[in-house]
Motif scaffolding. Structure first.
Motif, PDB file in Angstrom:
ATOM      1  N   VAL A  28       0.829  -1.202   0.000  1.00  0.00           N
ATOM      2  CA  VAL A  28       0.000   0.000   0.000  1.00  0.00           C
ATOM      3  C   VAL A  28       0.864   1.253   0.000  1.00  0.00           C
ATOM      4  N   LEU A  29       1.944   1.233   0.781  1.00  0.00           N
ATOM      5  CA  LEU A  29       2.828   2.398   0.843  1.00  0.00           C
ATOM      6  C   LEU A  29       3.549   2.630  -0.481  1.00  0.00           C
ATOM      7  N   LEU A  30       3.935   1.559  -1.149  1.00  0.00           N
ATOM      8  CA  LEU A  30       4.582   1.713  -2.446  1.00  0.00           C
ATOM      9  C   LEU A  30       3.589   2.168  -3.516  1.00  0.00           C
ATOM     10  N   ARG A  31       2.328   1.812  -3.340  1.00  0.00           N
ATOM     11  CA  ARG A  31       1.290   2.234  -4.303  1.00  0.00           C
ATOM     12  C   ARG A  31       0.923   3.698  -4.093  1.00  0.00           C
ATOM     13  N   TRP A  32       0.823   4.120  -2.845  1.00  0.00           N
ATOM     14  CA  TRP A  32       0.511   5.519  -2.527  1.00  0.00           C
ATOM     15  C   TRP A  32       1.581   6.053  -1.578  1.00  0.00           C
ATOM     16  N   PRO A  33       2.678   6.584  -2.108  1.00  0.00           N
ATOM     17  CA  PRO A  33       3.831   6.986  -1.281  1.00  0.00           C
ATOM     18  C   PRO A  33       3.502   8.023  -0.210  1.00  0.00           C
ATOM     19  N   LYS A  34       2.469   8.842  -0.410  1.00  0.00           N
ATOM     20  CA  LYS A  34       2.153   9.866   0.590  1.00  0.00           C
ATOM     21  C   LYS A  34       1.749   9.260   1.930  1.00  0.00           C
ATOM     22  N   LEU A  35       1.323   7.993   1.912  1.00  0.00           N
ATOM     23  CA  LEU A  35       0.915   7.346   3.162  1.00  0.00           C
ATOM     24  C   LEU A  35       2.102   7.036   4.062  1.00  0.00           C
ATOM     25  N   TRP A  36       3.337   7.196   3.560  1.00  0.00           N
ATOM     26  CA  TRP A  36       4.512   6.980   4.416  1.00  0.00           C
ATOM     27  C   TRP A  36       4.480   7.899   5.635  1.00  0.00           C
ATOM     28  N   ARG A  37       3.782   9.025   5.537  1.00  0.00           N
ATOM     29  CA  ARG A  37       3.704   9.951   6.675  1.00  0.00           C
ATOM     30  C   ARG A  37       3.006   9.326   7.868  1.00  0.00           C
ATOM     31  N   LEU A  38       2.170   8.335   7.609  1.00  0.00           N
ATOM     32  CA  LEU A  38       1.439   7.688   8.710  1.00  0.00           C
ATOM     33  C   LEU A  38       2.246   6.559   9.356  1.00  0.00           C
ATOM     34  N   THR A  39       3.404   6.237   8.777  1.00  0.00           N
ATOM     35  CA  THR A  39       4.193   5.119   9.295  1.00  0.00           C
ATOM     36  C   THR A  39       4.602   5.307  10.752  1.00  0.00           C
ATOM     37  N   PRO A  40       5.110   6.492  11.164  1.00  0.00           N
ATOM     38  CA  PRO A  40       5.465   6.646  12.596  1.00  0.00           C
ATOM     39  C   PRO A  40       4.292   6.396  13.533  1.00  0.00           C
ATOM     40  N   VAL A  41       3.106   6.852  13.136  1.00  0.00           N
ATOM     41  CA  VAL A  41       1.927   6.637  13.986  1.00  0.00           C
ATOM     42  C   VAL A  41       1.639   5.146  14.115  1.00  0.00           C
ATOM     43  N   ALA A  42       1.719   4.416  12.997  1.00  0.00           N
ATOM     44  CA  ALA A  42       1.468   2.977  13.041  1.00  0.00           C
ATOM     45  C   ALA A  42       2.497   2.265  13.908  1.00  0.00           C
ATOM     46  N   LEU A  43       3.762   2.669  13.801  1.00  0.00           N
ATOM     47  CA  LEU A  43       4.810   2.037  14.616  1.00  0.00           C
ATOM     48  C   LEU A  43       4.586   2.298  16.094  1.00  0.00           C
ATOM     49  N   VAL A  44       4.172   3.503  16.435  1.00  0.00           N
ATOM     50  CA  VAL A  44       3.895   3.819  17.839  1.00  0.00           C
ATOM     51  C   VAL A  44       2.750   2.957  18.359  1.00  0.00           C
ATOM     52  N   LEU A  45       1.706   2.781  17.555  1.00  0.00           N
ATOM     53  CA  LEU A  45       0.573   1.946  17.974  1.00  0.00           C
ATOM     54  C   LEU A  45       1.003   0.494  18.183  1.00  0.00           C
ATOM     55  N   VAL A  46       1.886   0.003  17.304  1.00  0.00           N
ATOM     56  CA  VAL A  46       2.371  -1.376  17.460  1.00  0.00           C
ATOM     57  C   VAL A  46       3.173  -1.515  18.748  1.00  0.00           C
ATOM     58  N   VAL A  47       4.053  -0.558  19.016  1.00  0.00           N
ATOM     59  CA  VAL A  47       4.868  -0.611  20.237  1.00  0.00           C
ATOM     60  C   VAL A  47       3.979  -0.548  21.472  1.00  0.00           C
ATOM     61  N   LEU A  48       2.978   0.310  21.441  1.00  0.00           N
ATOM     62  CA  LEU A  48       2.065   0.405  22.588  1.00  0.00           C
ATOM     63  C   LEU A  48       1.286  -0.899  22.785  1.00  0.00           C
ATOM     64  N   ALA A  49       0.870  -1.534  21.689  1.00  0.00           N
ATOM     65  CA  ALA A  49       0.145  -2.798  21.814  1.00  0.00           C
ATOM     66  C   ALA A  49       1.035  -3.883  22.410  1.00  0.00           C
ATOM     67  N   ILE A  50       2.300  -3.945  21.967  1.00  0.00           N
ATOM     68  CA  ILE A  50       3.229  -4.934  22.524  1.00  0.00           C
ATOM     69  C   ILE A  50       3.473  -4.667  23.998  1.00  0.00           C
ATOM     70  N   TRP A  51       3.630  -3.392  24.340  1.00  0.00           N
ATOM     71  CA  TRP A  51       3.851  -3.046  25.756  1.00  0.00           C
ATOM     72  C   TRP A  51       2.625  -3.396  26.598  1.00  0.00           C
ATOM     73  N   TRP A  52       1.440  -3.202  26.048  1.00  0.00           N
ATOM     74  CA  TRP A  52       0.214  -3.472  26.797  1.00  0.00           C
ATOM     75  C   TRP A  52       0.076  -4.962  27.104  1.00  0.00           C
ATOM     76  N   TYR A  53       0.418  -5.826  26.114  1.00  0.00           N
ATOM     77  CA  TYR A  53       0.276  -7.263  26.303  1.00  0.00           C
ATOM     78  C   TYR A  53       1.510  -7.920  26.905  1.00  0.00           C
ATOM     79  N   SER A  54       2.558  -7.138  27.196  1.00  0.00           N
ATOM     80  CA  SER A  54       3.816  -7.634  27.750  1.00  0.00           C
ATOM     81  C   SER A  54       4.702  -8.213  26.640  1.00  0.00           C
ATOM     82  N   PRO A  55       5.904  -7.622  26.441  1.00  0.00           N
ATOM     83  CA  PRO A  55       6.797  -8.099  25.378  1.00  0.00           C
ATOM     84  C   PRO A  55       7.145  -9.574  25.500  1.00  0.00           C
ATOM     85  N   SER A  56       7.366 -10.055  26.733  1.00  0.00           N
ATOM     86  CA  SER A  56       7.739 -11.461  26.896  1.00  0.00           C
ATOM     87  C   SER A  56       6.618 -12.393  26.459  1.00  0.00           C
ATOM     88  N   MET A  57       5.359 -12.025  26.777  1.00  0.00           N
ATOM     89  CA  MET A  57       4.238 -12.866  26.373  1.00  0.00           C
ATOM     90  C   MET A  57       4.071 -12.851  24.854  1.00  0.00           C
TER      91      MET A  57
END
Length: 427
Positions: free
Chosen positions: A239-268
């Motif tokens: 999707v990002l290669l098809r619409w390059p302007k969406l790369w601006r949303l990548t930091p937000v997506a990465l932050v959400l992923v990190v928060l989800a991992i932290w919420w469920y515990s990285p070890s689990m």
């Protein structure tokens, strides 16, 4: 004729020992290369095209006899070598295919046909996991009721490895701007009217969308952590290669992923992603990697012998669990090193690096044809997905479907030669 010949040989290579005695397997493997040998006899000494991946592939081929020679079980070694050489034979045939040199999409069609064909026959022939680690659905009971016993089945993780290769290509073609379609793919001389073109575009999108949804659903049913992780990472890349302007949303997506991992515990999260029916959790996987690294260090130059994982490791190292059910190191590059030794691993890494460099050069080309750009984006995501899956599994190496990545490699090579290198192709 070479492609037809390889297809006819597939039952004898993919199912060694079933149709012919294992003693004649070397002759079957030699038969894979009879067409290049005929060309050599006729005086056509240059059998491959000039591409960045030619030397790495030749190095793997030249080193492979050593890996077969050191293997403790010769029949198993020839069977495992056959899986690898079958893929290389397909690679060589496809990059020499004159029709594909003019239309690289033909290789993509072949890869998608093989992958989607496998997906269509998968429900009754795949060995679905008995212990449902993530979820259980009634459809598994239906799969069990229609199961066809072929003597040996395809493991669900192996199917997931194949699906991670075709899903990015399907999505890339689904998102391709097919509004530019003015001719029939199978009849390029016939011009279509505007209404005919629109109906054809709708039909193409419908078929691609149907296949994508089916393959994605099948991937979920495999419950392959590595396959799901790879697909979750690579489909957004399309999707990002098809619409390059969406790369601006990548930091937000990465932050959400990190928060989800932290919420469920990285070890689990790590333990759940690495858990396997035979390996257990993250700790057992670490132990497997530890002993595999020890074996690679002890047999650094030659490797332990191709196809010898399940024999050599439990014999020489105190592995605390049975490795009979998973004859690989659960890591792609580590398994390549164990099979081929450090020289073969270096050649394989050079192959992968050059493939990525070729794809980057394609995607950075400003006037790349739209279809070639879509295929390059899909190939980039598929190659990345194979390596992400390869972090926790080796489902595309040393197995019956190990030829599928080589179809992808051929697609990348032909795309590169077709659009950038302007290579002088050798008939």
């Amino acid at each position: 004729m070479e492609l037809l010949w390889l297809a006819l040989l597939s039952p004898f290579v993919v199912f060694p020992g079933r149709w012919l005695p294992l003693a004649v397997q070397p002759l079957v493997i030699l038969g894979l290369f009879c067409f290049p040998l005929v060309r050599l006899v006729k005086g056509q000494t240059r059998l491959v095209i000039d591409s960045p991946v030619t030397i790495p592939i030749l190095l793997i081929l030249l080193w492979l006899p050593v890996n077969i020679w050191v293997a403790p079980n010769s029949p198993l070694a020839w069977s495992a070598a056959g899986y690898l050489l079958y893929g290389i034979a397909w690679y060589g045939a496809l990059v020499r295919w004159s029709a594909a040199r003019g239309q690289p999409v033909m290789i993509a069609r072949l890869l998608l046909s093989a992958g989607c064909g496998l997906a269509l026959v998968a429900p009754p022939v795949v060995a679905w996991k008995a212990d449902f680690r993530l979820f259980h659905l009634p459809i598994y009971d239906w799969f069990e009721s229609i199961h066809i016993n072929l003597g040996e089945g395809i493991h669900a993780n192996i199917l997931a490895g194949a699906l991670t290769l075709i899903l990015p290509l399907l999505l890339a073609l689904l998102l391709h701007p097919w509004s530019t379609l003015t001719t029939l793919p199978w009849q390029p001389d016939r011009q279509l009217t505007t209404n005919q073109g629109r109906r054809l575009v709708l039909g193409v999108r419908f078929v691609l969308g149907l296949l994508f949804c089916y393959a994605a659903g099948l991937l979920v049913l495999t419950q392959s952590r590595g396959g799901l992780l790879a697909t979750a990472a690579t489909l957004p890349l399309i999707v990002l290669l098809r619409w390059p302007k969406l790369w601006r949303l990548t930091p937000v997506a990465l932050v959400l992923v990190v928060l989800a991992i932290w919420w469920y515990s990285p070890s689990m999260v790590v333990d759940e992603l690495s858990k396997d029916g035979s390996l257990g959790g993250w700790q057992n996987r670490l132990e497997m990697w530890h002993f595999s690294v020890m074996a690679l260090y002890d047999f650094l130059f030659t490797g332990i012998g191709i196809g010898a994982f399940s024999i050599t490791l439990p014999l020489l190292y105190p592995i605390p669990f049975d490795v009979a059910e998973f004859p690989h190191a659960h890591n792609l590059l580590l398994q390549v090193g164990l099979d081929l030794g450090l020289p073969g691993l270096i050649a394989y890494l050079a192959l992968l690096i050059n493939l990525f460099v070729m794809l980057i050069a394609l995607l950075r080309r400003p006037h790349l044809p739209r279809l070639d750009r879509s295929l390059s984006a899909g190939a980039m995501a598929a190659l990345a997905g194979m390596l992400i899956h390869g972090l926790v599994d080796a489902a595309t190496w040393g197995v019956k479907l190990a030829f599928l990545p080589w179809l992808l490699f051929a697609l990348i090579t032909v795309l590169f030669g077709h659009t950038i290198a302007q290579t002088t192709w050798v008939q």
